[in-house]
Design a protein around this motif. Structure first.
Motif, short mmCIF file in Angstrom:
data_model
loop_
_atom_site.label_atom_id
_atom_site.label_comp_id
_atom_site.label_asym_id
_atom_site.label_seq_id
_atom_site.Cartn_x
_atom_site.Cartn_y
_atom_site.Cartn_z
N ASN A 196 0.84 -1.21 0.00
CA ASN A 196 0.00 0.00 0.00
C ASN A 196 0.86 1.25 0.00
O ASN A 196 1.84 1.34 0.72
N ALA A 197 0.47 2.23 -0.83
CA ALA A 197 1.19 3.49 -0.84
C ALA A 197 0.75 4.37 0.33
O ALA A 197 1.43 5.32 0.67
N GLY A 198 -0.42 4.09 0.93
CA GLY A 198 -0.92 4.91 2.02
C GLY A 198 -1.61 6.16 1.48
O GLY A 198 -2.40 6.09 0.55
N VAL A 199 -1.26 7.31 2.06
CA VAL A 199 -1.81 8.59 1.63
C VAL A 199 -0.73 9.32 0.82
O VAL A 199 0.37 9.51 1.32
N THR A 200 -1.06 9.69 -0.40
CA THR A 200 -0.12 10.40 -1.24
C THR A 200 -0.65 11.80 -1.55
O THR A 200 -1.88 12.00 -1.67
N GLN A 201 0.26 12.74 -1.67
CA GLN A 201 -0.10 14.11 -1.97
C GLN A 201 0.80 14.64 -3.08
O GLN A 201 2.01 14.38 -3.09
N THR A 202 0.21 15.40 -3.97
CA THR A 202 0.98 16.12 -4.98
C THR A 202 0.41 17.51 -5.17
O THR A 202 -0.81 17.71 -5.00
N PRO A 203 1.26 18.50 -5.47
CA PRO A 203 2.72 18.42 -5.51
C PRO A 203 3.32 18.47 -4.11
O PRO A 203 2.60 18.65 -3.14
N LYS A 204 4.63 18.37 -4.00
CA LYS A 204 5.31 18.52 -2.71
C LYS A 204 5.54 19.99 -2.40
O LYS A 204 5.50 20.41 -1.25
N PHE A 205 5.82 20.76 -3.41
CA PHE A 205 6.06 22.19 -3.26
C PHE A 205 5.31 22.93 -4.36
O PHE A 205 5.18 22.43 -5.47
N GLN A 206 4.85 24.14 -4.02
CA GLN A 206 4.16 24.95 -5.02
C GLN A 206 4.29 26.41 -4.64
O GLN A 206 4.15 26.77 -3.47
N VAL A 207 4.58 27.24 -5.64
CA VAL A 207 4.59 28.69 -5.45
C VAL A 207 3.52 29.28 -6.36
O VAL A 207 3.49 28.97 -7.56
N LEU A 208 2.67 30.09 -5.79
CA LEU A 208 1.59 30.73 -6.54
C LEU A 208 1.69 32.24 -6.40
O LEU A 208 2.25 32.75 -5.42
N LYS A 209 1.09 32.93 -7.34
CA LYS A 209 0.92 34.37 -7.20
C LYS A 209 -0.48 34.63 -6.65
O LYS A 209 -1.42 33.85 -6.89
N THR A 210 -0.62 35.73 -5.96
CA THR A 210 -1.93 36.11 -5.43
C THR A 210 -2.96 36.13 -6.55
O THR A 210 -2.72 36.68 -7.63
N GLN A 213 -4.12 33.49 -8.17
CA GLN A 213 -4.11 32.25 -8.96
C GLN A 213 -4.91 31.17 -8.24
O GLN A 213 -5.10 31.21 -7.02
N SER A 214 -5.36 30.21 -9.02
CA SER A 214 -6.06 29.08 -8.43
C SER A 214 -5.23 27.81 -8.65
O SER A 214 -4.38 27.77 -9.56
N ASP A 269 -9.96 9.60 -3.75
CA ASP A 269 -9.42 10.94 -4.00
C ASP A 269 -10.19 12.04 -3.28
O ASP A 269 -11.42 12.00 -3.20
N PHE A 270 -9.43 13.03 -2.81
CA PHE A 270 -10.05 14.14 -2.08
C PHE A 270 -9.23 15.41 -2.38
O PHE A 270 -8.41 15.84 -1.59
N PRO A 271 -9.44 16.03 -3.51
CA PRO A 271 -8.67 17.23 -3.88
C PRO A 271 -9.13 18.48 -3.13
O PRO A 271 -10.31 18.62 -2.80
N LEU A 272 -8.17 19.35 -2.88
CA LEU A 272 -8.43 20.63 -2.21
C LEU A 272 -8.15 21.75 -3.21
O LEU A 272 -7.06 21.83 -3.76
N ARG A 273 -9.12 22.61 -3.42
CA ARG A 273 -9.00 23.69 -4.40
C ARG A 273 -8.86 25.04 -3.71
O ARG A 273 -9.65 25.36 -2.82
N LEU A 274 -7.86 25.78 -4.15
CA LEU A 274 -7.74 27.17 -3.74
C LEU A 274 -8.30 28.00 -4.89
O LEU A 274 -7.77 27.96 -6.01
#
Lengths: 112, 115
Positions: B1-15, B17-18, B73-78
């Motif tokens: 089992n992979a368990g719980v996976t998240q992507t990406p590990k790092f992200q930079v956004l500008k104010t 952006q979604s 799957d459980f995506p989180l949207r900004l």
């Protein structure tokens, strides 16, 4: 209101010394209590949990915790700390509902 | 089992952006949740779900959107990123049959910076 208080932001101990991390909770129903450890840059790993029965619970890596209902506490202990125990430790409370509350964490430094 | 996976590990956004933070688990857990971790504040619950098609708000839901179309799957949207959303985000999952006693398993986290 539900909450968890970890009064010690940072603790430093010598390797081989004993450790106690404090946790106090406020919860309106029967609490389920957890201790998690987070190494730098990592996710959280469960150390131990309590939800009923014996109030002294044993966890992984030689940790134990004691539930004291009268004091609303769930302190984490280890008799002899190892350098690899340096990490951040979080106490958390939940219940039969779906929300889960974490304390602000205690950062542990271990001196060789 | 992979368990719980998240992507990406790092992200930079500008104010303004979604983006969507991805979370997946392969343990067939009914309950999934998103937390944010900020210095001195511990982890705070953003949203959670108890099964496909069912989501609810946690402690700090404003500015975030979630949906759960599958168990895995459980995506989180900004929707419109703000500097106040700079944080480390953790996804977690657990069974719900234990009535809250089951262990939550955490993903490795996504470190988000909003400029």
């Amino acid at each position: 209101a539900q909450s968890v208080t970890q009064p010690d932001i940072h603790i430093t101990v010598s390797e081989g010394a004993s450790l106690e991390l404090r946790c106090n909770y406020s919860y309106g129903a029967t609490p389920y209590l957890f201790w998690y450890v987070q190494s730098p840059g990592q996710g959280l790993q469960l150390l131990l949990k309590y939800f009923s029965g014996d109030t002294l619970v044993q966890g992984i890596k030689g940790f134990e915790a004691e539930f004291k209902r009268s004091q609303s506490s769930f302190n984490l202990r280890k008799p002899s700390v190892h350098w690899s125990d340096a990490a951040e430790y979080f106490c958390a409370v939940g219940g039969t509902g779906n929300q889960f509350y974490f304390g602000t964490g205690t950062s542990l430094t271990v001196i060789p | 089992n992979a368990g719980v996976t998240q992507t990406p590990k790092f992200q930079v956004l500008k104010t303004g952006q979604s983006m969507t933070l991805q979370c997946a688990q392969d343990m067939n857990h009914e309950y999934m949740s998103w937390y944010r971790q900020d210095p001195g504040m511990g982890l705070r619950l953003i949203h959670y779900s108890v099964g496909a098609g069912i989501t609810d708000q946690g402690e700090v839901p404003n500015g975030y959107n979630v949906s759960r179309s599958t168990t895995e799957d459980f995506p989180l949207r900004l929707l419109s990123a703000a500097p106040s959303q700079t944080s480390v985000y953790f996804c977690a999952s657990r069974r719900i049959r234990g009535g809250g006693t089951d262990t939550q398993y955490f993903g490795p986290g996504t470190r988000l910076t909003v400029l």
